[in-house]
Scaffold this active site. Structure first.
Site, mmCIF file in Angstrom:
data_model
loop_
_atom_site.group_PDB
_atom_site.id
_atom_site.type_symbol
_atom_site.label_atom_id
_atom_site.label_comp_id
_atom_site.label_asym_id
_atom_site.label_seq_id
_atom_site.Cartn_x
_atom_site.Cartn_y
_atom_site.Cartn_z
ATOM 1 N N ALA A 63 6.305 -14.471 -5.967
ATOM 2 C CA ALA A 63 7.698 -14.186 -5.644
ATOM 3 C C ALA A 63 8.532 -14.549 -6.875
ATOM 4 O O ALA A 63 8.108 -15.357 -7.703
ATOM 5 C CB ALA A 63 8.128 -15.015 -4.439
ATOM 6 N N GLY A 108 3.010 -15.284 -4.092
ATOM 7 C CA GLY A 108 3.225 -14.044 -3.336
ATOM 8 C C GLY A 108 2.245 -12.939 -3.715
ATOM 9 O O GLY A 108 2.005 -12.020 -2.914
ATOM 10 N N GLU A 111 -0.758 -13.679 -1.787
ATOM 11 C CA GLU A 111 -0.398 -13.455 -0.383
ATOM 12 C C GLU A 111 -0.350 -11.970 -0.031
ATOM 13 O O GLU A 111 -0.801 -11.558 1.037
ATOM 14 C CB GLU A 111 0.959 -14.125 -0.096
ATOM 15 C CG GLU A 111 0.851 -15.646 -0.113
ATOM 16 C CD GLU A 111 2.203 -16.350 -0.108
ATOM 17 O OE1 GLU A 111 3.063 -16.006 -0.954
ATOM 18 O OE2 GLU A 111 2.409 -17.222 0.741
ATOM 19 N N GLU A 131 2.561 -22.899 -5.365
ATOM 20 C CA GLU A 131 3.882 -23.259 -4.850
ATOM 21 C C GLU A 131 4.195 -24.735 -4.870
ATOM 22 O O GLU A 131 5.320 -25.135 -5.204
ATOM 23 C CB GLU A 131 4.060 -22.709 -3.412
ATOM 24 C CG GLU A 131 4.267 -21.211 -3.342
ATOM 25 C CD GLU A 131 2.979 -20.417 -3.271
ATOM 26 O OE1 GLU A 131 1.898 -21.012 -3.465
ATOM 27 O OE2 GLU A 131 3.033 -19.209 -3.031
HETATM 28 N N1 CAA Z 1 8.958 -14.944 -11.095
HETATM 29 C C1 CAA Z 1 9.815 -14.536 -12.031
HETATM 30 N N2 CAA Z 1 9.437 -14.232 -13.293
HETATM 31 C C2 CAA Z 1 8.140 -14.342 -13.596
HETATM 32 C C3 CAA Z 1 7.191 -14.762 -12.644
HETATM 33 C C4 CAA Z 1 7.651 -15.067 -11.346
HETATM 34 N N3 CAA Z 1 6.801 -15.440 -10.352
HETATM 35 N N4 CAA Z 1 5.975 -14.800 -13.236
HETATM 36 C C5 CAA Z 1 6.161 -14.397 -14.508
HETATM 37 N N5 CAA Z 1 7.459 -14.123 -14.720
HETATM 38 C C6 CAA Z 1 8.089 -13.665 -15.963
HETATM 39 C C7 CAA Z 1 8.237 -14.814 -16.946
HETATM 40 O O1 CAA Z 1 9.381 -15.585 -16.667
HETATM 41 C C8 CAA Z 1 8.339 -14.067 -18.251
HETATM 42 O O2 CAA Z 1 9.632 -13.559 -18.382
HETATM 43 P P1 CAA Z 1 10.393 -13.644 -19.810
HETATM 44 O O3 CAA Z 1 9.541 -12.824 -20.732
HETATM 45 O O4 CAA Z 1 11.721 -13.037 -19.524
HETATM 46 O O5 CAA Z 1 10.415 -15.076 -20.191
HETATM 47 C C9 CAA Z 1 7.397 -12.881 -18.042
HETATM 48 O O6 CAA Z 1 7.239 -12.757 -16.626
HETATM 49 C C10 CAA Z 1 6.041 -13.076 -18.651
HETATM 50 O O7 CAA Z 1 5.524 -14.310 -18.166
HETATM 51 P P2 CAA Z 1 4.950 -15.458 -19.124
HETATM 52 O O8 CAA Z 1 5.614 -15.427 -20.457
HETATM 53 O O9 CAA Z 1 5.016 -16.740 -18.376
HETATM 54 O O10 CAA Z 1 3.436 -14.949 -19.292
HETATM 55 P P3 CAA Z 1 2.152 -15.838 -19.549
HETATM 56 O O11 CAA Z 1 1.050 -14.886 -19.859
HETATM 57 O O12 CAA Z 1 2.435 -16.928 -20.535
HETATM 58 O O13 CAA Z 1 1.859 -16.546 -18.139
HETATM 59 C C11 CAA Z 1 1.627 -16.627 -15.762
HETATM 60 C C12 CAA Z 1 1.512 -15.767 -17.031
HETATM 61 C C13 CAA Z 1 0.538 -17.726 -15.780
HETATM 62 C C14 CAA Z 1 1.392 -15.696 -14.570
HETATM 63 C C15 CAA Z 1 3.020 -17.289 -15.685
HETATM 64 O O14 CAA Z 1 3.992 -16.263 -15.875
HETATM 65 C C16 CAA Z 1 3.309 -17.961 -14.388
HETATM 66 O O15 CAA Z 1 2.826 -19.056 -14.171
HETATM 67 N N6 CAA Z 1 4.110 -17.325 -13.509
HETATM 68 C C17 CAA Z 1 4.536 -17.899 -12.280
HETATM 69 C C18 CAA Z 1 3.421 -17.871 -11.273
HETATM 70 C C19 CAA Z 1 3.857 -18.551 -9.988
HETATM 71 O O16 CAA Z 1 4.117 -19.728 -9.949
HETATM 72 N N7 CAA Z 1 3.893 -17.764 -8.898
HETATM 73 C C20 CAA Z 1 4.243 -18.267 -7.591
HETATM 74 C C21 CAA Z 1 5.695 -18.084 -7.362
HETATM 75 S S1 CAA Z 1 6.215 -18.936 -5.905
HETATM 76 C C22 CAA Z 1 5.861 -17.877 -4.625
HETATM 77 O O17 CAA Z 1 5.257 -16.834 -4.788
HETATM 78 C C23 CAA Z 1 6.387 -18.349 -3.305
HETATM 79 C C24 CAA Z 1 5.928 -17.578 -2.114
HETATM 80 O O18 CAA Z 1 4.865 -17.823 -1.591
HETATM 81 C C25 CAA Z 1 6.788 -16.608 -1.514
#
Ligand code: CAA
Length: 258
Positions: A63, A108, A111, A131
């Site tokens: 998400a 998400g 999920e 999360e």
């Molecule tokens: N939300 C918003 N933006 C996201 C995102 C997310 N979940 N995941 C990645 N992005 C964005 C990053 O912010 C980045 O944007 P910018 O270029 O503008 O900075 C872009 O995507 C590329 O990401 P990274 O530079 O971080 O890429 P990476 O290869 O270094 O890392 C990754 C990849 C490991 C997937 C890392 O992006 C990451 O950890 N993302 C978050 C994953 C996460 O925690 N997901 C769970 C969200 S909570 C949820 O989903 C709740 C629920 O159950 C409803």
């Protein structure tokens, strides 16, 4: 549609979540477009769907953390409902959905894959529920579907530790059915979808309903659910054609979804 691509090839529909700048993360707009896409699937013609993410790195990275960062308690609950409603629509769609997980399937993303009937993935796929490291619980069904799919012990370990797992481990614990080199993932998904699409659609639909609804019921109730759906098939043209073809030692001419 800005974030969802939908293409139909024969009897197979391919939905692609396409928000590459955020690794296909799910914000409200993506969820709304996905909801509208599911509503628009022509269930008379399409017999199986594939869900995937655009690019070669990410299926869905979760998400949208930016959108969630400022939510209040009530808004958080409403955002969870928004995701849950769309995912439930996906899960209960009358045709099977194959998740072709082509990279990160986090939060998400994991999920939504679990709301599909079948998961296959590429060898670069990464699954996880990160999360608790962000100060929240999984909010789009992760606490419920992961425990049902891989068992409560493994689900609790993944969710409490927030540790990501790679494709081989996802295969070992039964979160995915098969792992392919990235270039072979979509061909494999399409082959599986075509294999499903050639079978009697009413029977496939009733199997999905029997499995999904039976899993939510006690066994006495579950077998009755199956009996009724089994019985329903005998009112279909496709049952008559399928059995006649066997008895006459010929191929099925066509299943007509009636
Ligand atoms: N939300 C918003 N933006 C996201 C995102 C997310 N979940 N995941 C990645 N992005 C964005 C990053 O912010 C980045 O944007 P910018 O270029 O503008 O900075 C872009 O995507 C590329 O990401 P990274 O530079 O971080 O890429 P990476 O290869 O270094 O890392 C990754 C990849 C490991 C997937 C890392 O992006 C990451 O950890 N993302 C978050 C994953 C996460 O925690 N997901 C769970 C969200 S909570 C949820 O989903 C709740 C629920 O159950 C409803």
């Amino acid at each position: 549609m800005e974030f969802i691509k939908y293409e139909v090839e024969g009897a197979v529909g391919v939905i692609t979540i396409d928000r590459p700048k955020a690794l296909n993360a799910l914000n409200s707009a993506v969820l709304a477009e996905l909801d509208a896409t599911l509503d628009a699937v022509d269930l008379a013609a399409v017999r199986c769907l594939i869900l995937t993410g655009s690019g070669e790195k990410s299926f869905v990275a979760g998400a949208d953390i930016g959108e969630m960062s400022t939510l209040t308690k009530a808004e958080g609950e409403a955002f969870g409902k928004k995701g849950n409603d769309v995912f439930r629509k996906l899960e209960t769609l009358p045709i099977p959905v194959i998740a072709a997980v082509n990279g990160f399937a986090l939060g998400g993303g994991c999920e939504i894959s679990m709301s599909c009937d079948i998961r296959i993935c590429s060898d670069n796929a990464v699954f996880g529920q990160p999360e608790v490291g962000l100060g929240i619980t999984p909010g789009f069904g992760g606490t419920q579907r992961l425990a049902r799919l891989v068992g409560p012990g493994m689900a609790k370990q993944m969710i409490y530790t927030a540790r990501n797992i790679k494709a081989d481990e996802a295969l070992r614990i039964g979160l995915v059915n098969a792992v392919y080199p990235l270039a072979e993932l979509m061909p494999a998904a399409k082959k599986m979808a075509a294999g499903i699409a050639k079978n009697a659609p009413i029977a496939v639909r009733n199997c999905k309903k029997a499995i999904n609804e039976g899993l939510e019921a006690g066994m006495d109730e579950a077998v009755v659910i199956e009996e009724k759906l089994f019985g329903d098939c005998f009112e279909s043209y496709d049952q008559k054609e399928g059995m006649a073809a066997f008895l006459e030692k010929r191929k099925v001419e066509a299943f007509l979804n009636k």
